[in-house]
Design an enzyme around this catalytic site. Structure first.
Site, mmCIF file in Angstrom:
data_model
loop_
_atom_site.group_PDB
_atom_site.id
_atom_site.type_symbol
_atom_site.label_atom_id
_atom_site.label_comp_id
_atom_site.label_asym_id
_atom_site.label_seq_id
_atom_site.Cartn_x
_atom_site.Cartn_y
_atom_site.Cartn_z
ATOM 1 N N SER A 10 0.816 -1.336 -0.132
ATOM 2 C CA SER A 10 0.024 0.017 -0.228
ATOM 3 C C SER A 10 0.992 1.064 -0.094
ATOM 4 C CB SER A 10 -0.847 -0.063 1.339
ATOM 5 O OG SER A 10 -0.008 -0.012 2.250
ATOM 6 N N THR A 30 10.826 -7.301 -11.590
ATOM 7 C CA THR A 30 9.404 -7.523 -11.994
ATOM 8 C C THR A 30 8.641 -8.641 -11.478
ATOM 9 O OG1 THR A 30 9.752 -8.795 -13.792
ATOM 10 C CG2 THR A 30 9.981 -6.515 -14.425
ATOM 11 N N THR A 64 5.493 -7.783 -9.278
ATOM 12 C CA THR A 64 4.415 -7.316 -10.192
ATOM 13 C C THR A 64 3.788 -8.549 -10.828
ATOM 14 O OG1 THR A 64 5.417 -5.265 -10.936
ATOM 15 C CG2 THR A 64 3.706 -6.072 -12.226
ATOM 16 N N CYS A 70 -10.068 25.983 12.863
ATOM 17 C CA CYS A 70 -10.830 24.899 13.629
ATOM 18 C C CYS A 70 -10.521 25.067 14.913
ATOM 19 C CB CYS A 70 -11.214 23.716 12.830
ATOM 20 S SG CYS A 70 -12.617 22.755 13.586
ATOM 21 N N GLN A 123 -10.205 28.159 17.889
ATOM 22 C CA GLN A 123 -10.726 28.048 19.296
ATOM 23 C C GLN A 123 -9.554 28.476 20.292
ATOM 24 O OE1 GLN A 123 -12.437 24.017 19.465
ATOM 25 N NE2 GLN A 123 -13.960 24.442 18.027
ATOM 26 N N ARG A 167 -17.412 20.154 17.175
ATOM 27 C CA ARG A 167 -18.554 20.143 17.994
ATOM 28 C C ARG A 167 -18.732 21.271 19.046
ATOM 29 N NH1 ARG A 167 -19.965 14.531 17.994
ATOM 30 N NH2 ARG A 167 -18.170 13.339 17.673
ATOM 31 N N HIS A 188 -12.976 24.829 7.587
ATOM 32 C CA HIS A 188 -11.885 24.344 6.929
ATOM 33 C C HIS A 188 -11.721 24.725 5.445
ATOM 34 C CE1 HIS A 188 -10.875 21.363 10.296
ATOM 35 N NE2 HIS A 188 -12.261 21.487 10.216
ATOM 36 N N GLU A 245 -9.108 24.577 4.041
ATOM 37 C CA GLU A 245 -7.916 23.646 3.419
ATOM 38 C C GLU A 245 -8.721 22.997 2.450
ATOM 39 O OE1 GLU A 245 -8.671 23.683 6.381
ATOM 40 O OE2 GLU A 245 -8.426 21.599 7.317
HETATM 41 N N1 GLN Z 1 -11.970 19.742 18.666
HETATM 42 C C1 GLN Z 1 -12.885 20.933 18.255
HETATM 43 C C2 GLN Z 1 -14.060 20.724 18.057
HETATM 44 O O1 GLN Z 1 -14.673 19.632 18.000
HETATM 45 C C3 GLN Z 1 -12.254 21.104 16.897
HETATM 46 C C4 GLN Z 1 -12.448 20.333 15.870
HETATM 47 C C5 GLN Z 1 -11.490 20.559 14.620
HETATM 48 O O2 GLN Z 1 -10.317 21.042 14.668
HETATM 49 N N2 GLN Z 1 -11.732 19.698 13.318
HETATM 50 O O3 GLN Z 1 -14.925 21.536 17.963
#
Ligand code: GLN
Length: 554
Positions: free
Chosen positions: A24, A202, A205, A402, A406, A483, A528, A530
């Site tokens: 993998s 090979t 493979t 995220c 916080q 959350r 997010h 990204e």
């Molecule tokens: N742990 C945090 C929450 O649940 C941030 C989650 C995160 O960074 N994806 O709100």
């Protein structure tokens, strides 16, 4: 069998199934994504399925240390990092249906059995589990009406877990009349070079192709992953022993960057071969007017590979030993590299290492910007707080995402508002100042899988803020996975002291973007960015972050 095929086959979709051999981590996902990019460049509509032979229903409950980052789709599905590559290369928005896991399939079959739908039959892997896999594949084909559905099978041929998926793939090919034009198999394997003799071997493979054939699947193309291009003699050998034409043996050597892989595979003749064998070449004329070609991709790559300036960014995380845990952050920065022609040296810093005061200057002293990604749990939080304080007080550009967002709120509460015990209830549910608290809708939830605030939600952006300047609009859609949230009781205090919330949910109750206007670049977001950054469309917050760093350096 014929009836079954008729009832399922509504759309004239063609399927390409990509399997993996030997081991993998060969980059099968990049081969799949690249092929999708190449077919799309000819004007075909393409979508992608990943079959994951694990018993988890989705990747949401998996530890990033074991499996790399959890990627979130627009509809909130939690999937593995291959989906990030599919979306980035093919510029697609995929859905939960596109991830077929053993967990989902078995759950459905067992629920059906419990409700008596099998009418007293003995429920078995063949045909009931395989039927359910094929039903799910057809659902994607019919819902999307794509010209081509790429199906990547996770894991390696020979794994016990993969067997039902391989059997389902074999049955699908039979359903489609055993027609190479409708169902095509690509096997990606390792071709190692023995360093002592420098010879490409090979045998691995050959063995993995034998394993495939024992199941009744004959590969139509073999992609050989190796450090260098496959030699002519190696291709000949694979062709002879694996019973494929020489032109169907394609090199996929280590590339300087993943965005080069589509071009390598194209030059190796993969696109032409697939088009010819699947009868897609006959459709080219009709597709040509919509064909985007590869020109913009090539331009992106040229800029990417020829940077004119250089910056360094620290990523302060807690899963730094496995870089796959932050793939989308790294790719978002790579998209900015292509856009701004800036080489971005990413320095991974374990947040726990920053908990020792003396280390902060030592580890962060030489970086131009700081990125604090998302995460879960208490470990390393104080290190993140130290990094954020360092960036805030030294005017170093910082982007926090995220959990990072916080923690930026916690840092400000502790060090500016003076609430020394400020915290998130995720880390301490008895503190006096819970500036980050569980979202009301999360209360009482005790099932962990798929229960966070997940997927795309609207974010409203206030005029006159840096966020508005960056996005140039009043609202955006962004993907979420959390959350906890900012506790509204403290909002005014933050804003009076210089940290403002410039983006909010539509009901104005959820804080989504923060910024410190008096800082060169101090920004954070609850969502997010990204996950939605793409090669020619870098995420605006990332791009603004990189530009701010460059400006400060000049
Ligand atoms: N742990 C945090 C929450 O649940 C941030 C989650 C995160 O960074 N994806 O709100």
């Amino acid at each position: 069998m014929f009836l079954l095929a008729q009832s399922r086959e509504q759309h004239m979709t063609k399927f390409i199934i990509i399997t993996g051999g030997v081991l993998s981590g060969l980059g099968k996902g990049i081969v799949t994504s690249s092929l999708g990019k190449l077919l799309k460049s000819h004007g075909f509509s393409v979508t992608c399925i990943k079959m994951d032979p694990y018993l988890n229903c989705d990747a949401g409950t998996m530890n990033p240390f074991e499996h790399g980052e959890v990627f979130v789709l627009r509809d909130g599905a939690e999937v593995d990092l291959d989906f990030g590559n599919y979306e980035r290369f093919m510029d697609l928005d995929l859905t939960s249906d596109d991830n077929i896991t053993t967990g989902k399939v078995y759950r459905h079959v067992i629920e059906k059995e419990r409700s008596g739908e099998y009418l007293g039959k003995t429920v078995q892997i063949i045909p009931h589990v395989t039927d359910e896999i094929i039903r799910r594949i057809w659902k994607v084909a019919n819902d999307t009406e794509s010209d081509i559905v790429l199906i990547e099978l996770g894991g390696t041929v020979g794994d016990i877990e993969s067997a039902p998926f391989l059997e389902a793939s074999r049955q699908l090919r039979m359903e489609l009349g055993d027609d190479i034009k409708k169902c095509f198999f690509i096997h990606t394997t390792l071709v190692p070079t023995l360093s002592v003799v420098g010879e490409q071997k090979t045998k691995p493979t050959q063995h993995s192709v034998q394993e495939l054939r024992a199941i009744g699947i004959e590969p139509n193309v073999i992609v050989g992953r190796s450090d260098k291009y496959l030699e002519r003699s190696t291709k000949k050998k694979i062709s002879l022993f694996c019973d494929v034409p020489e032109e169907a043996v394609v090199s996929s050597p280590d590339a300087s960057n993943i965005y080069r892989v589509p071009l390598i595979l194209d030059e190796e003749g993969l696109t032409d071969y697939v088009l010819k064998k699947m009868g897609l070449d006959e459709m080219l004329e009709e597709k040509q007017p919509d064909a985007p070609g590869l020109e913009t991709w090539k331009k992106f790559l040229e800029r990417y590979e020829d940077p004119t300036s250089e910056i360094s960014v620290a990523l302060v995380g807690k899963y730094c030993d496995l870089k796959d845990a932050y793939t989308s952050h790294e790719e978002a920065l790579n998209h900015c590299r292509g856009e701004t022609r800036t080489k971005i040296n990413l320095k991974y810093i374990e947040s726990e290492d920053l908990e020792v005061e003396d280390n902060v200057e030592k580890l962060l002293g030489d970086v131009d910007g700081i990125l604090i990604p998302g995460g879960f749990g208490t470990r390393g939080i104080n290190g993140k707080i130290n990094a954020i304080e360092y960036a805030r007080t030294r005017n170093i550009p910082i982007l926090s995402i995220c959990l990072g967002f916080q923690v930026s709120v916690i840092e400000f509460a502790r060090n500016v508002l003076g609430y020394v015990d400020a915290n998130s209830t995720e880390f301490n549910d008895r503190n006096e100042n819970p500036v980050i608290d569980l979202m009301p809708m999360q209360r009482g939830i005790d099932m962990m899988g798929g229960t966070m605030r997940l997927g795309e939600e609207k974010v409203k952006i206030d005029e006159g803020t840096k966020a508005h300047e960056i996005y140039g609009k009043d609202e955006i859609m962004a993907r979420h996975r959390h959350r906890y949230e900012v506790n509204l009781d403290y909002k005014d205090e933050f804003e009076e002291s210089g940290l403002i919330f410039s983006g909010k949910s539509t009901n104005m109750k959820r804080m989504e973007i923060l910024e410190i206007p008096d800082h060169p670049f101090f920004m954070g977001c609850q969502y997010h960015p990204e996950f939605t950054s793409r090669p020619m469309k870098p995420a605006p917050l990332f791009l603004a972050f990189v530009k701010a760093i460059k400006e400060q350096k000049e």
